[in-house]
Motif scaffolding. Structure first.
Motif, PDB file in Angstrom:
ATOM      1  N   TYR A   1     -61.090 -96.667 -26.313  1.00  0.00           N
ATOM      2  CA  TYR A   1     -61.855 -95.898 -26.996  1.00  0.00           C
ATOM      3  C   TYR A   1     -63.036 -96.458 -27.638  1.00  0.00           C
TER       4      TYR A   1
ATOM      5  N   LEU B   1     -57.271 -86.915 -25.735  1.00  0.00           N
ATOM      6  CA  LEU B   1     -57.171 -88.403 -25.935  1.00  0.00           C
ATOM      7  C   LEU B   1     -55.802 -89.221 -25.817  1.00  0.00           C
TER       8      LEU B   1
ATOM      9  N   ALA C   1     -59.978 -92.283 -20.267  1.00  0.00           N
ATOM     10  CA  ALA C   1     -60.565 -92.162 -21.659  1.00  0.00           C
ATOM     11  C   ALA C   1     -61.584 -91.705 -22.071  1.00  0.00           C
TER      12      ALA C   1
ATOM     13  N   VAL D   1     -62.886 -88.561 -24.108  1.00  0.00           N
ATOM     14  CA  VAL D   1     -64.056 -88.474 -25.129  1.00  0.00           C
ATOM     15  C   VAL D   1     -65.032 -87.469 -24.936  1.00  0.00           C
TER      16      VAL D   1
END
Length: 411
Positions: A5, A273, A139, A143
């Motif tokens: 991340y 997430l 990921a 996001v």
């Protein structure tokens, strides 16, 4: 899990996802609230719902985004930056008028905002597909979801408070325009894709070649069916979930609204997430299968609510678990759509695949859910939603070699 991340390719998608989500409510729910406060007639407010048609039809001009390049910032970021700058100005311009006297002008501006917002989405989805490495896709999808959801809160819930308590409606729209302009900074700072692919040579190639490239894949039809079926059970369970919680399970509108806003939103974000982090370890196929199973099983929570006495804490747990599993499934599913896109035509292919993924929710779950509930009752209906998830999982298992090949080819 945290390292992926913090990667610049992934982290940039948070602000860009926020920019993607900000205009939607400003041309739909928030605009309707403003018109309602200003005593605009119900008929005129009803026509405002047509403003958002651009989001449904965006695949029509996606080939244009694939074919032509803005002469700064590269093939994808140039379109994103241009869209964001025009969005910032046009959203702020909406704040110069009043819907009670100048509804036509505001409606035209809202149509332009929706069009540019859909254009930003086309370029942003293509950029996300192009810039992320295979192991970063889930990921990145997570996001994007996080940024998008937070923007929806800002442009709907917070925007109404700002308009009512502090700046008024005109000042609030100007503030939102300034916020969109600030988001454009992230586009200027975002990294370019590591592998730059040339644009199609003609608009005709941009329209035809994405379809030819996709259907040259082995078992292309199976992949399209999988896209429709994968989240079908989830779509049916969610189609009338608010109606069920109020009318079927006996909770008040305030209780449902509070739980959905707090537990539901938080769980969706956490699910996306966590799903993104787990997929870096599990790979695409195992993530799709695991998260798909969890999506299906989580629907049993609604069945339990339908046969038990109202309990606010249990309802919160059910909503949280369902949204958690749904968020994980969404992260993996968006990663699948990214993996299926050819980089030269990613704008067009992603727009078409994402439109196809909405078929189950829009044309099956929406019309059929009331019929199922009327004839079978809520408890039987929610058991059926679990069963509706199984064909997609079965097809995923049958075609696992395709998904595994996508994983292998992108490493």
């Amino acid at each position: 899990m945290s390292n992926v991340y913090l990667n610049p390719r992934v982290a940039a998608l948070f602000v860009l996802g926020f920019a993607s989500g900000l205009p939607l409510a400003l041309t739909s729910g928030t605009l309707q609230a403003w018109a309602t406060v200003e005593q605009v007639s119900l008929r005129d407010i009803g026509f405002l719902t047509l403003v958002g048609s651009a989001y449904t039809l965006k695949f029509l001009w996606a080939p244009f985004i694939d074919r032509y390049t803005v002469p700064f910032l590269g093939r994808r970021r140039g379109w994103m930056a241009l869209s964001q700058l025009l969005l910032g100005v046009s959203i702020a311009a909406m704040g110069l008028f009043n819907p009670s006297h100048q509804l036509g002008v505001i409606a035209l501006l809202a149509v332009f905002v929706a069009f540019m917002s859909a254009t930003q989405d086309i370029a942003f989805d293509a950029y996300s597909t192009d810039v992320l490495r295979a192991q970063e896709r889930a990921a990145g999808a997570a996001v994007k979801v996080l940024g998008y959801r937070l923007a929806m809160i800002v442009s709907s819930g917070f925007a109404l408070v700002i308009a009512d308590q502090w700046l008024g409606w005109n000042g609030m729209y100007m503030l939102m325009g300034a916020l969109m302009l600030a988001c454009a900074i992230a586009t200027f700072l975002a990294p370019e894709p590591e592998r730059v692919v040339s644009a199609p040579h003609s608009l005709r190639e941009a329209v035809v070649a994405p379809l030819l490239a996709f259907f040259k894949r082995p078992e292309a039809i199976s992949i399209l069916v999988l896209i429709v079926l994968y989240k079908l059970g989830d779509a049916f369970a969610g189609a009338l979930s608010t109606t069920f919680l109020i009318r079927g399970a006996g909770f008040s509108a305030t209780e449902v609204g509070t739980v959905n806003k707090i537990f539901g939103l938080a769980a969706t974000i956490i699910g996306a997430l966590v799903g993104g982090g787990l997929m870096a370890k599990l790979g695409l196929y195992r993530s799709l299968m695991l998260f798909g199973l969890l999506q299906a099983v989580s629907n049993f929570g609604y069945w339990w609510l339908s046969v038990s006495e109202p309990n606010l804490w249990f309802m919160g747990a059910v909503v949280a678990i369902e949204n958690l599993c749904g968020g994980m499934g969404t992260a993996a599913f968006v990663a699948l759509l990214m993996a299926l896109c050819h980089q030269q035509f990613s704008a067009t292919q992603f727009a078409l695949l994402s439109a196809l993924s909405a078929v189950g929710r829009t044309y099956l779950a929406g019309p059929l859910t009331p019929l199922f509930v009327e004839h079978l009752g809520w408890s039987t209906f929610f058991i059926i939603t679990v069963l509706l998830a199984l064909p997609g999982l079965w097809l995923l298992w049958r075609k696992r070699h395709i998904i595994l090949a996508l994983d292998a080819s992108s490493h």
